[in-house]
Design an enzyme around this catalytic site. Structure first.
Site, PDB file in Angstrom:
ATOM      1  N   ASP A  14       0.789  -3.779  12.561  1.00  0.00           N
ATOM      2  CA  ASP A  14      -0.535  -3.842  13.179  1.00  0.00           C
ATOM      3  C   ASP A  14      -1.576  -4.425  12.213  1.00  0.00           C
ATOM      4  O   ASP A  14      -2.609  -4.911  12.657  1.00  0.00           O
ATOM      5  CB  ASP A  14      -0.965  -2.424  13.570  1.00  0.00           C
ATOM      6  CG  ASP A  14       0.113  -1.674  14.343  1.00  0.00           C
ATOM      7  OD1 ASP A  14      -0.145  -1.328  15.487  1.00  0.00           O
ATOM      8  OD2 ASP A  14       1.217  -1.461  13.795  1.00  0.00           O
ATOM      9  N   GLU A  19       0.836  -1.193   0.000  1.00  0.00           N
ATOM     10  CA  GLU A  19       0.000   0.000   0.000  1.00  0.00           C
ATOM     11  C   GLU A  19       0.879   1.254   0.000  1.00  0.00           C
ATOM     12  O   GLU A  19       1.713   1.410   0.894  1.00  0.00           O
ATOM     13  CB  GLU A  19      -0.927  -0.026   1.214  1.00  0.00           C
ATOM     14  CG  GLU A  19      -1.912  -1.191   1.154  1.00  0.00           C
ATOM     15  CD  GLU A  19      -2.420  -1.647   2.522  1.00  0.00           C
ATOM     16  OE1 GLU A  19      -2.238  -0.918   3.507  1.00  0.00           O
ATOM     17  OE2 GLU A  19      -2.989  -2.757   2.591  1.00  0.00           O
ATOM     18  N   GLU A  62      -4.234  -6.655   2.628  1.00  0.00           N
ATOM     19  CA  GLU A  62      -3.039  -7.329   3.123  1.00  0.00           C
ATOM     20  C   GLU A  62      -3.004  -8.791   2.712  1.00  0.00           C
ATOM     21  O   GLU A  62      -1.929  -9.347   2.449  1.00  0.00           O
ATOM     22  CB  GLU A  62      -2.953  -7.216   4.652  1.00  0.00           C
ATOM     23  CG  GLU A  62      -2.617  -5.825   5.159  1.00  0.00           C
ATOM     24  CD  GLU A  62      -3.762  -4.830   5.073  1.00  0.00           C
ATOM     25  OE1 GLU A  62      -4.921  -5.261   4.911  1.00  0.00           O
ATOM     26  OE2 GLU A  62      -3.501  -3.621   5.153  1.00  0.00           O
ATOM     27  N   ILE A 104      -1.038  -6.855   9.914  1.00  0.00           N
ATOM     28  CA  ILE A 104      -0.614  -8.143   9.353  1.00  0.00           C
ATOM     29  C   ILE A 104      -1.452  -9.299   9.907  1.00  0.00           C
ATOM     30  O   ILE A 104      -1.386 -10.421   9.395  1.00  0.00           O
ATOM     31  CB  ILE A 104       0.888  -8.386   9.648  1.00  0.00           C
ATOM     32  CG1 ILE A 104       1.519  -9.293   8.578  1.00  0.00           C
ATOM     33  CG2 ILE A 104       1.125  -8.961  11.044  1.00  0.00           C
ATOM     34  CD1 ILE A 104       3.049  -9.330   8.637  1.00  0.00           C
ATOM     35  N   HIS A 143      -0.883   1.671  15.661  1.00  0.00           N
ATOM     36  CA  HIS A 143       0.363   1.926  14.932  1.00  0.00           C
ATOM     37  C   HIS A 143       1.527   1.765  15.898  1.00  0.00           C
ATOM     38  O   HIS A 143       2.535   2.448  15.798  1.00  0.00           O
ATOM     39  CB  HIS A 143       0.369   3.321  14.287  1.00  0.00           C
ATOM     40  CG  HIS A 143      -0.728   3.520  13.294  1.00  0.00           C
ATOM     41  ND1 HIS A 143      -2.012   3.790  13.661  1.00  0.00           N
ATOM     42  CD2 HIS A 143      -0.735   3.463  11.932  1.00  0.00           C
ATOM     43  CE1 HIS A 143      -2.774   3.909  12.582  1.00  0.00           C
ATOM     44  NE2 HIS A 143      -2.031   3.711  11.519  1.00  0.00           N
ATOM     45  N   LEU A 197      -5.601  -2.048  -1.374  1.00  0.00           N
ATOM     46  CA  LEU A 197      -5.583  -2.031   0.099  1.00  0.00           C
ATOM     47  C   LEU A 197      -6.095  -3.389   0.594  1.00  0.00           C
ATOM     48  O   LEU A 197      -7.275  -3.540   0.927  1.00  0.00           O
ATOM     49  CB  LEU A 197      -6.464  -0.888   0.605  1.00  0.00           C
ATOM     50  CG  LEU A 197      -6.225  -0.349   2.021  1.00  0.00           C
ATOM     51  CD1 LEU A 197      -7.134   0.811   2.308  1.00  0.00           C
ATOM     52  CD2 LEU A 197      -6.294  -1.381   3.101  1.00  0.00           C
TER      53      LEU A 197
HETATM   54  C1  LIG Z   1      -6.159  -3.096   7.479  1.00  0.00           C
HETATM   55  C2  LIG Z   1      -5.503  -1.781   7.285  1.00  0.00           C
HETATM   56  N1  LIG Z   1      -4.560  -1.642   6.341  1.00  0.00           N
HETATM   57  C3  LIG Z   1      -3.939  -0.458   6.166  1.00  0.00           C
HETATM   58  C4  LIG Z   1      -4.247   0.619   6.939  1.00  0.00           C
HETATM   59  C5  LIG Z   1      -3.536   1.971   6.744  1.00  0.00           C
HETATM   60  N2  LIG Z   1      -4.477   2.912   6.135  1.00  0.00           N
HETATM   61  C6  LIG Z   1      -5.178   3.785   6.873  1.00  0.00           C
HETATM   62  S1  LIG Z   1      -6.284   4.642   5.961  1.00  0.00           S
HETATM   63  C7  LIG Z   1      -5.781   3.888   4.541  1.00  0.00           C
HETATM   64  C8  LIG Z   1      -6.442   4.253   3.248  1.00  0.00           C
HETATM   65  C9  LIG Z   1      -7.912   4.083   3.291  1.00  0.00           C
HETATM   66  O1  LIG Z   1      -8.503   4.466   2.082  1.00  0.00           O
HETATM   67  P1  LIG Z   1     -10.068   4.390   1.891  1.00  0.00           P
HETATM   68  O2  LIG Z   1     -10.582   3.063   2.322  1.00  0.00           O
HETATM   69  O3  LIG Z   1     -10.395   4.805   0.529  1.00  0.00           O
HETATM   70  O4  LIG Z   1     -10.619   5.435   2.944  1.00  0.00           O
HETATM   71  P2  LIG Z   1     -10.324   7.003   2.968  1.00  0.00           P
HETATM   72  O5  LIG Z   1      -9.199   7.211   3.963  1.00  0.00           O
HETATM   73  O6  LIG Z   1      -9.968   7.438   1.593  1.00  0.00           O
HETATM   74  O7  LIG Z   1     -11.592   7.607   3.453  1.00  0.00           O
HETATM   75  C10 LIG Z   1      -4.775   2.973   4.792  1.00  0.00           C
HETATM   76  C11 LIG Z   1      -4.092   2.167   3.779  1.00  0.00           C
HETATM   77  C12 LIG Z   1      -5.242   0.431   7.911  1.00  0.00           C
HETATM   78  N3  LIG Z   1      -5.615   1.434   8.718  1.00  0.00           N
HETATM   79  N4  LIG Z   1      -5.837  -0.761   8.067  1.00  0.00           N
END
Ligand SMILES: Cc1ncc(C[n+]2csc(CCOP(=O)(O)OP(=O)(O)O)c2C)c(N)n1
Ligand SMILES: Cc1ncc(C[n+]2csc(CCOP(=O)(O)OP(=O)(O)O)c2C)c(N)n1
Ligand SMILES: [Mg+2]
Ligand SMILES: [Mg+2]
Lengths: 360, 351, 351, 360
Positions: free
Chosen positions: B78, B27, B53, B80, B121, B51
């Site tokens: 966190d 990601e 894992e 994984i 985190h 997005l």
């Molecule tokens: C399971 C997981 N993987 C990765 C993350 C890190 N992360 C936080 S927000 C995000 C992007 C989310 O994008 P989206 O679902 O489009 O929501 P938006 O923030 O755009 O509203 C990521 C990769 C996370 N919080 N949880």
């Protein structure tokens, strides 16, 4: 307005690393201000209030009064109508809310005060959602069936069928509402929600929402997902679906109302994709600066209200100034409040048991 | 000197050019961001994944099966925990197929506390990772080690998990990475992406050398005679500082950086504990069913009658998460003062 | 006497009728099968879920949030590893919400080797489960304990993981479950679903009593003075038999059934080790970062100077799986002969 | 024959706990024997061979020469054509195979001998797939790009994009083929495969197959899934999809050929659902007895071949007897072969390193 059977369009052609594809043609969108004046003005008021709250949280981050900011500026036009339409209360007769981290505006529309969000930003002991444990925007409020917002993306979609199942059995018109972002729909949990919500004869009263801002942190939607309309993901499951303009509070209100009425009455799922903006980037990690390339639902709405003679520029400005000051004052006060004590880490590990170090 | 994020980036560049790495993905791993910690900026084989894992780990397995060499990132360790079955499967593939298939793949992920990361985190994953057979598990505590160990990880023909302590990500090393420019800001000018528009930017890589560090070898970072301290990652420098601090009181502590958690350098631990008779294991994962407990067990198994004091573990408190507010984080994972206190207490024990 | 599958079924029946259990669900949990081990035959709140472990755990969490009381089954614990993030989230929910939300839910799953289950029907999950804060972890070794502990699990207001050793699933108990008919085949006639068409069958439940056993209390199954053995699940009866076997040579071994792994009965272990000075922990999960290592650590932490011999762990070998062929399974997890040998060796150690 | 755009049908109405809904109308099905005689007869021969092999494995289980049986009787009409159409070899120029545990017929059609399956059933040291470590039907053959069959359901769908990605980059016409059951599509990994296979501009050459026998162990498909045609799950992803009659070797051959040619040439995904039978129940755990309520693809095919004058009853009987005896003989011999040694558990934990107990 719903489309539960239609032709699929071809997937978006190539990954464009910047900007957004125009999506007007794909969404249901209202040109009229087809709601009564009081409602329009109250929606506007709460949208501005929510924006001012988020801007205060960002300012707190930038001045060292908080470690991390994430929130919902840009989603107000969708989140406020959603909050207004929720059946608020505790237990299966009321709506269960599985939200993501961009829904302060929904809470405010439900009647929540902004001070809680400010306390959580400052991680004070008095943070009503997590006692200084969790990040900004990670609400939790049992009185209103608002389950804890989870940092792990998309797990809320795996839990939502559970609350909806209890509601289906309970009867009445309480429903489950689950919300998440576009990028997150790549996680299997989104598909799990579709599967569990549509078991034959056991369809669940769940409003499945995706707020599509066409970004996952730095990654454009078009680069990773070949689905042109996320709402199409529901079609194979025989589910009602639609894609709406989440930047327009009027069509958001009308479309959500229709979808919710269906879910409340039919006790079956509905998948709604709302196209929204992300106005301050992903989070403080990406700077939290205003994104000029994105549509701002508030200024758009204000222009429409003004054109319709419902709100003057001066009135709009006054609303904004009032809330800005209000939240600045609250933030000033909250800065003096205490942090939680280190020993409190042991509290609430187990329900009904006093906190203690099990190895001490 | 390079910080750890830069060291990782240089290692990946070297590995793309010389060790056959074909895909660095996850990601936000590709440009324009190049990773949430900038570890993958400017590399030529990076790409942004969906997005997901499970898709990331599964795809890495598939790439490895088809003769590619992937370095897959999980953005924070966190996240994984919905892939443990796949990690187990990857660790089992060579064995289940009775030696037919092997998976040369690296999974890298930032771990641990120290950046006010709140509940999701701040996780440590070393307990979980070391319980999975078939993987090699690495966690550096300096940029040079990160560089050298990541090269070895990329040369491996088995799955390797490369854990990067996020608290150390931005701390500069004290040793030059072979090839890195000596002038202070020169490296940043060459390989750090600029703020703003990055579409026209390309990294200018220094000519790097292969300074691989074999997996499974610990490093004694401080010699001492009265107590052995074994740690890795974020707590390692804290242990070294604590040892310096208690030296003022005449206490003489040996500090070992384990660097590779599996297979770990038992010979190094054993030799040290045979010398000192006392051992303290320090890590920040939660302390119940913790990898440090394995090391305690091994110690009593093999060295019981040589011990002058009970072997001790100082680790994270057994709570569901690390809270955001300062006092919560400080109370949850070992701080330097906790380590000093444990050192003093252990040396004070008289058999 | 009831076997463990019948005991679980009776406990669930009691819990449906008296303890507010609303949903017993999972893959093939409903009729006509009533669970791959028959544990859920004839119950009134069972249903068959989609084949989706993440959905099962997530739905259980949602049911618990909305005031239901779910008992969710993962068909084999081998298939729980894609849900560890959800299990962690369930364990963290009360804590993260600062005490607002709690999740009264039970996850039950068959564990361990002993039925020639090969790589993916032989896993142990106790190391993984005990590393997750916020859960209570239970593993019975007799039908009566299974009954009593499951009732307590269903009364809990926190998440409970109920691990059923599949090797013991079909072994009859030696104690009556209060309410169970005394005549040998009578119970089976009442509550075992017939072969063939089951559409018209209904269980006839005996009138059962609440014989709950508090979580967190161990049981001394054999008193002894020279060595303490702490075990649970499949290896517990092996330890008891091994103790009987070495008794022939005059060795006097105390055997403790831990029954609840978290929170565990440290007072019982401590009292016994203080008496015997020697302790052997036995379980069959793989031995690196193993829960038994936590118990070893606690022992040396608190009882070091009372020990006459190093505390020992006998556990599963650190390999990626348990192979199907007999010699592979026997070499991978503790057998009675291994336990006897470990007992003799420990008693032979002279301080 | 492909349908990449169509109207959705409503979900199956209610859960029926026994039997199957008729699905003729939903599938593409060939009435003609539109293949040449040699191919028809060779398909028949291999189908019977596969059936005899599985029946031998079941007999071994029932006589105590194996602990557990699971396999593919009932899927031969689909699995044999699949095997014939595979581009067999090692490396990305050839097809990568992510199979499930019901595909012995595919292996036989590719030219594999049955003795390996018999050795695995008996868990002998000579088991070529796992050295006596894994269950029956859990094949693995690196020479043919056959990755180890996994017991955990559906994880193969998470891995398949990886091999396909290397193939996309490699060029040529090698593709990835992934197969699993209907119930397993409820796992998120199935959705992950659809997402990863259809990234815009990065579409992957993967043939995504679901063999739908309408059962997951004891649970009827209709009870847990509201998707009428599993192939519809691909539509939102802009993927080509079809549902075919996997009990008919002729239409299976033609439909697979068409789908594979598309994937080989276009380097894009194709989702194929094949409706099949489950002829001996789920596994030995459910008794492994012949299911008289299910369509038997071999007897159906034999009737068609006989009617067309291509095969007599006597010839069909002879084929069956020949293979029955052959496998009985092999099984007799395998029963004398040694089990692996206990110390071998340490072998192959790490590639390139001698096996040893790390704690010894
Ligand atoms: C399971 C997981 N993987 C990765 C993350 C890190 N992360 C936080 S927000 C995000 C992007 C989310 O994008 P989206 O679902 O489009 O929501 P938006 O923030 O755009 O509203 C990521 C990769 C996370 N919080 N949880
Ligand atoms: C992840 C996982 N969950 C549960 C199981 C147990 N299990 C084995 S086969 C099966 C049913 C599979 O049904 P389907 O996917 O339709 O394939 P079929 O056996 O019908 O071909 C189940 C639940 C498993 N092997 N893996
Ligand atoms: Mg987004
Ligand atoms: Mg099936």
């Amino acid at each position: 307005m719903a489309r539960d059977a239609k032709k699929m369009s071809a997937p978006a052609k190539a990954a464009k690393s910047a900007g957004k594809a125009p999506f007007k043609a794909l969404v249901t969108h209202s040109e009229e201000l087809a709601l009564d004046k009081a409602l329009l003005l109250s929606m506007h008021d709460t949208m501005v209030k929510a924006r001012c709250l988020e801007e205060r949280l960002i300012a707190m981050y930038k001045t060292g009064h908080g470690y991390f900011w994430i929130g919902g500026p840009g989603e107000e036009a969708f989140n406020v109508p959603l909050g207004l339409l929720i059946k608020k209360g505790q237990g299966p007769a009321f709506d269960y809310l599985h939200f993501h981290y961009r829904q302060s505006a929904t809470l405010l529309a439900m009647g929540e005060e902004g001070v809680g969000a400010i306390r959580q930003m400052k991680n004070t002991a008095g943070d009503p959602y997590s006692g200084g444990r969790n990040f900004a925007g990670h609400f939790s409020k049992k009185d209103w069936n608002l389950v804890p917002v989870s940092s792990p993306i998309e797990v809320q979609y795996a839990m939502a069928p559970g609350t909806a199942l209890v509601q289906k059995r309970h009867g009445g018109d309480g429903i489950t509402i689950v919300t998440g972002g576009d990028a997150g729909t790549a996680e299997g949990d989104f598909a799990s929600c579709l599967v569990w919500a549509s078991r034959p004869g056991q369809e669940l009263p769940v409003l499945i929402i995706v707020t599509n801002n066409r970004w996952g942190i730095s990654t454009p939607y078009e680069q990773t997902q070949g689905v042109e309309k996320i709402s199409d993901r529901g079609l194979a499951f025989g589910m009602k679906t639609k894609t709406i303009d989440g930047n327009d509070p009027v069509s958001s209100y009308l479309e959500l109302k229709e979808a919710m009425e269906y879910v409340r009455a039919e006790r079956k799922p509905y998948l709604v994709e709302a196209r929204v903006s992300r106005l301050y980037g992903h989070s403080s990690a990406s700077g939290a600066n205003f994104a000029t390339a994105e549509a701002d639902c508030i200024s758009q709405f204000e222009a429409r209200l003004e054109k319709a003679g419902l709100l003057t520029k001066a009135e709009a400005k006054a609303v904004r100034e009032r809330y800005s000051e209000q939240f600045a004052d609250i933030a000033r006060a909250v800065k003096e409040e205490p942090f939680p004590d280190g020993s409190s880490i042991w509290d609430h590990v187990f329900h009904g048991e006093p906190g203690r170090d099990p190895l001490a | 000197m390079a910080n750890m994020a830069q060291a990782v980036r240089m290692a990946l560049h070297f590995a793309e050019e010389n060790l056959g790495v074909t895909d660095i993905f996850g990601e936000d791993v590709g440009m324009p961001l190049g990773g949430v910690f900038t570890c993958t900026q400017g590399l030529k084989t990076t790409w942004n994944s969906p997005l997901d894992e499970r898709g990331i780990i599964g795809t890495a397995m598939g790439i490895a099966m088809a003769g590619g060499k992937p370095v897959a990132e999980i953005q924070f360790c966190d996240y994984i925990y919905n892939t443990i079955d796949l990690l187990k499967l990857a660790g089992a593939t060579h064995w289940s197929s009775n030696g037919q298939w092997n998976l040369p793949m690296v999974v890298m992920t930032p771990v641990g506390s120290g950046i006010r990361g709140s509940i999701y985190h701040s996780h440590s994953v070393d307990a979980t990772a070391t319980h999975i057979a078939g993987w090699k598990i690495v966690m550096p505590s300096t940029p040079l080690d990160a560089y050298g160990l990541l090269l070895s990880a990329c040369k491996e023909t088995n799955p390797v998990m490369f854990l990067i302590p996020k608290a150390l990500m931005r701390i500069r090393g004290t040793e030059l990475i072979p090839g890195e420019p000596t002038e202070d800001k020169a490296l940043s000018r060459l390989i750090d992406a600029p703020l703003g528009d990055r579409t026209k930017w390309a990294a200018q890589w220094p000519t790097l050398e292969d300074a691989s560090i074999p997996l499974g070898k610990a490093k004694t970072v401080r010699a001492g005679s009265q107590l052995t301290v074994v740690s890795y990652g974020r707590t390692l420098p804290l242990c070294a500082h604590a040892a310096d601090a208690v030296a003022a009181d005449g206490l003489d502590v040996e500090v070992i950086d384990l660097r590779t958690l599996w297979p770990y350098d038992w010979e190094a631990i054993k030799a040290s504990v045979e010398k000192t008779g006392r051992v303290l294991f320090v890590n920040e994962d939660t302390e119940v069913t913790n990898f440090g407990e394995h090391l305690v067990r091994r110690t009593v198994d093999e060295l019981f009658f040589k011990l002058l004091a009970p072997p001790k573990l100082l680790a994270g408190k057994f709570v569901p998460g690390i809270g955001l507010a300062d006092p919560l984080e400080a109370a949850s994972v070992p701080q330097q003062s906790d380590i000093e206190q444990a050192m003093r207490a252990l040396i004070a024990v008289q058999p």
